[in-house]
Design an enzyme around this catalytic site. Structure first.
Site, PDB file in Angstrom:
ATOM      1  N   LYS A 118       0.976  -0.778   0.110  1.00  0.00           N
ATOM      2  CA  LYS A 118      -0.011   0.076  -0.557  1.00  0.00           C
ATOM      3  C   LYS A 118       1.022   1.269  -0.640  1.00  0.00           C
ATOM      4  O   LYS A 118       1.547   1.199   0.553  1.00  0.00           O
ATOM      5  CB  LYS A 118      -1.183  -0.276   1.027  1.00  0.00           C
ATOM      6  CG  LYS A 118      -2.425  -0.401   1.408  1.00  0.00           C
ATOM      7  CD  LYS A 118      -3.178  -0.894   2.127  1.00  0.00           C
ATOM      8  CE  LYS A 118      -3.793   0.714   2.732  1.00  0.00           C
ATOM      9  NZ  LYS A 118      -4.377   1.226   2.597  1.00  0.00           N
ATOM     10  N   GLY A 442     -15.547 -18.441   2.846  1.00  0.00           N
ATOM     11  CA  GLY A 442     -16.612 -18.078   2.909  1.00  0.00           C
ATOM     12  C   GLY A 442     -16.900 -17.495   0.826  1.00  0.00           C
ATOM     13  O   GLY A 442     -17.650 -18.394   0.706  1.00  0.00           O
ATOM     14  N   TRP A 571     -13.286   1.354   2.054  1.00  0.00           N
ATOM     15  CA  TRP A 571     -13.176   0.549   0.916  1.00  0.00           C
ATOM     16  C   TRP A 571     -13.898   1.437   0.816  1.00  0.00           C
ATOM     17  O   TRP A 571     -14.529   1.998  -0.868  1.00  0.00           O
ATOM     18  CB  TRP A 571     -12.830  -0.522   0.826  1.00  0.00           C
ATOM     19  CG  TRP A 571     -11.693  -0.681   1.156  1.00  0.00           C
ATOM     20  CD1 TRP A 571     -10.612  -0.969   1.312  1.00  0.00           C
ATOM     21  CD2 TRP A 571     -11.239  -2.734   0.760  1.00  0.00           C
ATOM     22  NE1 TRP A 571      -9.302  -1.810   1.716  1.00  0.00           N
ATOM     23  CE2 TRP A 571     -10.579  -2.990   1.868  1.00  0.00           C
ATOM     24  CE3 TRP A 571     -12.908  -3.992   1.421  1.00  0.00           C
ATOM     25  CZ2 TRP A 571     -10.214  -4.447   1.998  1.00  0.00           C
ATOM     26  CZ3 TRP A 571     -11.748  -5.063   1.050  1.00  0.00           C
ATOM     27  CH2 TRP A 571     -10.381  -5.552   1.763  1.00  0.00           C
ATOM     28  N   HIS A 704      -3.254 -17.137  -2.664  1.00  0.00           N
ATOM     29  CA  HIS A 704      -3.064 -16.383  -4.115  1.00  0.00           C
ATOM     30  C   HIS A 704      -2.310 -17.099  -5.592  1.00  0.00           C
ATOM     31  O   HIS A 704      -2.181 -16.339  -6.001  1.00  0.00           O
ATOM     32  CB  HIS A 704      -1.552 -15.214  -3.458  1.00  0.00           C
ATOM     33  CG  HIS A 704      -2.336 -14.751  -2.220  1.00  0.00           C
ATOM     34  ND1 HIS A 704      -2.341 -15.771  -0.946  1.00  0.00           N
ATOM     35  CD2 HIS A 704      -2.584 -13.628  -1.733  1.00  0.00           C
ATOM     36  CE1 HIS A 704      -3.193 -14.246  -0.134  1.00  0.00           C
ATOM     37  NE2 HIS A 704      -3.498 -13.646  -0.426  1.00  0.00           N
TER      38      HIS A 704
END
Ligand code: GLN
Ligand code: ZN
Length: 767
Positions: A118, A442, A571, A704
């Site tokens: 970030k 989920g 977000w 990932h």
């Protein structure tokens, strides 16, 4: 006369032309020449737009094919050895290989991409430079020079933007941190010097050097590196004017250093560092240019031009309008491009907003007003005043019932009925689970078909009944698979969700959405954050029907699945007319209602994802405490209304917990699932040292990549987890949701994961 300026413009294009072109190039559907043609067109369009808007100092080299930090890496020739780079200029394919990795040639293994992280506290991600102790640098990309020349040929003398050497070094990953990174300055600065000289040679007058590191907590050594560094840069190019840009916060104890830099100008952020103007005016020499960042570069709200004028006037009074610059708080990279394209937006809300293009006009208006042309912009100022006033009192924004509920919050509302140890006993009675229970986070794979059906439904191409039966079919399949593979706690799979924040935002009052409000997240990836414009409330249940349906298909427990208030806040574009904590608390109350409704419907386990809790941390340590207190409190407010036997889960997809573990523990979730497979359970040491009291599911399956982890590999991870944590409090799950993966790999991987859990259960009973 004050000068209107800008610090960077979004490069992606209103139609996301850059994204499309770059991705087509990757797929070999576009040639390098065609790609560079698109880029040239975008740059020219954006420069002209800025010029037409009245911006006098226009940035260049703010454009990037992927990322501006990666561009700096290319300019410095700091290509990591694994890319097998020729050492000449950094070519396109080397550049993209650094960004995205490179598939191995026959018989060779793949070359990994550089890491991404970030950019300060924004949702933009940059490519982290990798430096070694013997790192060599050389000017290996003439991008900054070429783009300056390109603009000049189009009739504009721009201000090239570079990332400053100190910020660059601080953001780098230095081989094991085993050496002093500032030793590299000596070798790096000649490249900066050469670059500046070359820019001067082609006619640059100003160069903008971004040093956002100046708004961070810096140690003595780092601070001390600034003055000599800039002394050298200045001496290398005496004819160039250097503007050092700081943004994303205030300078605080770095203020003296920043104000005394031997450069020609300093940019300060007066939006995110609102309180610092007075101190800056005192400390900064009137002989130099001071740039005032008064238009928020990171949000979508219209600037209160009257308020901004007040700040500028204060500066004018202290130092005159000579050598004043007026600009956005930071690069406009972080805001969507053009509000005029939002034809479907509610007209009232539309009058409150400004995207990049509109922000340029605000800057220009402010500059004209200060330069004595107030009359010519009077109408614009009046309109602005009206819009600001209307938003302040709008009934769309202010909902008395929400404010009332907020005022009625008591501290008991953030406490479960009983402490965890007691809840755990009740839960064990209520929900029969084996040791090392298995579950997922989920989402299940989102196939092309699924995305298409969702898009068709949204666009009105299929009706609700068709859509519902399709989603039900997805749930049926997902439940059946989970039963077959032998998971203990099931999920419905999130087939109806495009995005974990958007899905909730669309159903909550106080949110709105744009059609084209794209903002670059990383590389070619863009996001379209929801806009929270008003008090948030929940008109009706949002997830209960789908969870109910899923539960009706199995006798195993199905977890309810919600996004937490901090993540929804983090977000989205957030209101600027009240503290973030207040908006977050409103969202917390809305999600709390959903939690209660799920419990009422008989759901025994409810997961509240807080994927973005850590990234909300303020840039300065000193500000952490306040943030963590309200963020944790909002989570607890969301989760605490349920009975002891209802098990609250949370999920966080990162692994840096060391410095926030007391707060994580304070959230008091019954079960937390975290990312940990990539760090090989390393992070669990923090949980052990802190004696984290509740249950944990350390991810054992790295989602990932498409790689299928073996049973043995995951068993080994579990073994190490069980060494540091009491096995009766360990859960078995992947690192994160599975929506980006394909079904075949997921099936195989989860089968192995369950095999690993069974193997460990056996080992535990035989000990
Ligand atoms: N429940 C979400 C999912 O599985 C969590 C995603 C996330 O943490 N980023 O997709
Ligand atoms: Zn996650």
């Amino acid at each position: 006369m004050a000068i209107a300026t800008n610090f960077g413009f979004p490069r992606i294009g209103t139609q996301r032309e850059l994204k499309k072109a770059v991705e087509a190039y990757w797929k070999q559907k576009l040639s390098a020449e065609e790609l560079s043609q698109t880029c040239r067109e975008l740059r020219l369009r954006h420069w002209k737009l800025q010029q037409a808007s009245g911006i006098e100092q226009i940035p260049s080299n703010d454009f990037s094919l992927y990322d501006q930090v990666l561009d700096m890496t290319a300019m410095l020739g700091a290509v990591p050895a694994r890319y097998d780079w020729s050492g000449e200029t950094v070519d396109l394919d080397t550049y993209f290989a650094m960004a995205r990795g490179r598939a191995g040639k026959k018989g060779e293994s793949d070359v990994a991409a550089m890491e991404m992280t970030k950019w300060f506290d924004t949702n933009y991600h940059y490519i982290v430079p990798e430096l070694t102790a013997d790192q060599k640098f050389r000017l290996a990309s003439r991008k900054a020079i070429d783009e300056f020349t390109e603009a000049k040929e189009a009739g504009m003398v721009t201000r090239p933007v570079l990332i400053g050497p100190i910020t660059y070094l601080l953001l780098s990953k230095c081989e094991g941190d085993a050496f002093d990174r500032f030793r590299l300055l000596e070798r790096m600065l000649p490249v900066y010097e050469e670059l500046l000289q070359d820019l001067a040679a082609v006619g640059a007058q100003w160069v903008q050097i971004d040093e956002p590191a100046l708004v961070l907590d810096l140690d003595e050594k780092t601070l001390a590196a600034f003055a000599p560094t800039y002394q050298r840069l200045k001496e290398a190019s005496p004819s160039l004017s250097l503007l050092v840009a700081t943004y994303f916060g205030d300078l605080r104890e770095n203020l003296e250093t920043a104000c005394q830099l031997p450069v020609d100008g300093l940019h300060v952020d007066l939006v995110h560092g609102l309180g610092q103007l007075e101190a800056v005016l005192k400390a900064f020499p009137t002989t130099k240019h001071l740039s005032l960042g008064v238009v928020d570069g990171r949000n979508i709200w219209k600037t209160d031009l009257g308020g901004a004028l007040g700040l500028i006037r204060e500066a004018e009074q202290a130092r005159g309008s000579e050598r004043l610059m007026i600009g956005p708080s930071c690069s406009l990279l972080h805001s969507p491009i053009d509000l005029d394209l939002e034809v479907d937006l509610d007209p009232e809300i539309q009058t409150w907003l400004a995207f990049a293009k509109q922000k340029l006009q605000e800057i220009s208006t402010l500059t004209q007003a200060i330069n004595g042309n107030e009359e010519s912009v009077r109408l614009v100022l009046e309109e602005n005043l009206e819009a600001i006033r209307a938003r302040k009192i709008s009934e769309r924004v202010h909902q008395p019932h929400v404010k009332y509920r907020l005022e009625a919050i008591t501290s008991e509302m953030s406490h479960r009925q009983s402490p965890f140890t007691e809840r755990a006993l009740v839960q064990r009675q209520a929900i029969k689970l084996p040791v090392l229970p298995t579950t997922t986070i989920g989402s299940f794979p989102q196939t092309k078909d699924l995305r298409k059906v969702r898009a068709d439904y949204k666009a009105g191409r299929i009706d609700e009944a068709t859509y519902d039966s399709f989603i039900k079919q997805q749930i049926d399949d997902t439940i059946r698979f989970q039963e077959e593979v032998g998971l203990d706690v099931l999920v419905h799979g999130e087939a109806e969700r495009n995005d974990m924040v958007e899905y909730f935002g669309e159903q909550l009052d106080g949110f709105t959405f744009t059609k084209n409000g794209w903002v670059q997240s990383y590389g070619s990836r863009c996001v379209k954050p929801p806009i929270i414009f008003g008090d948030v409330s929940r008109p009706k249940a949002m997830t209960v029907d789908w969870i109910n349906y899923a539960q009706s298909k199995t006798s195993k427990p199905v977890k309810g699945m919600l996004t937490g208030p901090v993540t929804i806040l983090q977000w989205s574009f957030v209101r600027n007319d009240q503290p973030r904590s207040v908006t977050c608390r409103q969202i917390a109350l809305a999600i709390r209602d959903e939690v209660v409704d799920l419990e009422k419907a008989g759901v025994q386990m409810i997961q509240i994802d807080e994927a973005a809790l850590r990234e909300g941390l303020p840039l300065r340590r000193r500000d952490w405490e306040i943030y963590l207190t309200w963020a944790v409190d909002c989570f607890r407010l969301t989760a605490s209304r349920v009975k002891d036997q209802t098990q609250i889960h949370t999920h966080m997809c990162y692994s840096e917990f060391n410095d926030i573990i007391p707060s994580i523990s304070d959230m008091d979730a019954d079960v937390i699932s975290i990312e940990s497979s990539r760090s090989k359970m390393e992070l669990l040491k923090a949980f052990e040292a802190f004696q984290y009291p509740n249950e944990i599911g350390p991810g054992v399956y790295d989602i990932h990549s498409p790689r299928i982890p073996s049973e043995e590999e995951m068993a080994e991870l579990l073994r190490s987890a069980c060494k540091v944590l009491p096995p009766e409090r360990v859960w078995v799950n992947p690192d994160c949701g599975l929506k980006t993966r394909g079904w075949p790999e997921v099936k195989e991987s989860l089968k192995n994961m369950i095999g690993a859990a069974q193997a460990l259960r056996k080992e535990l009973t035989t000990v």
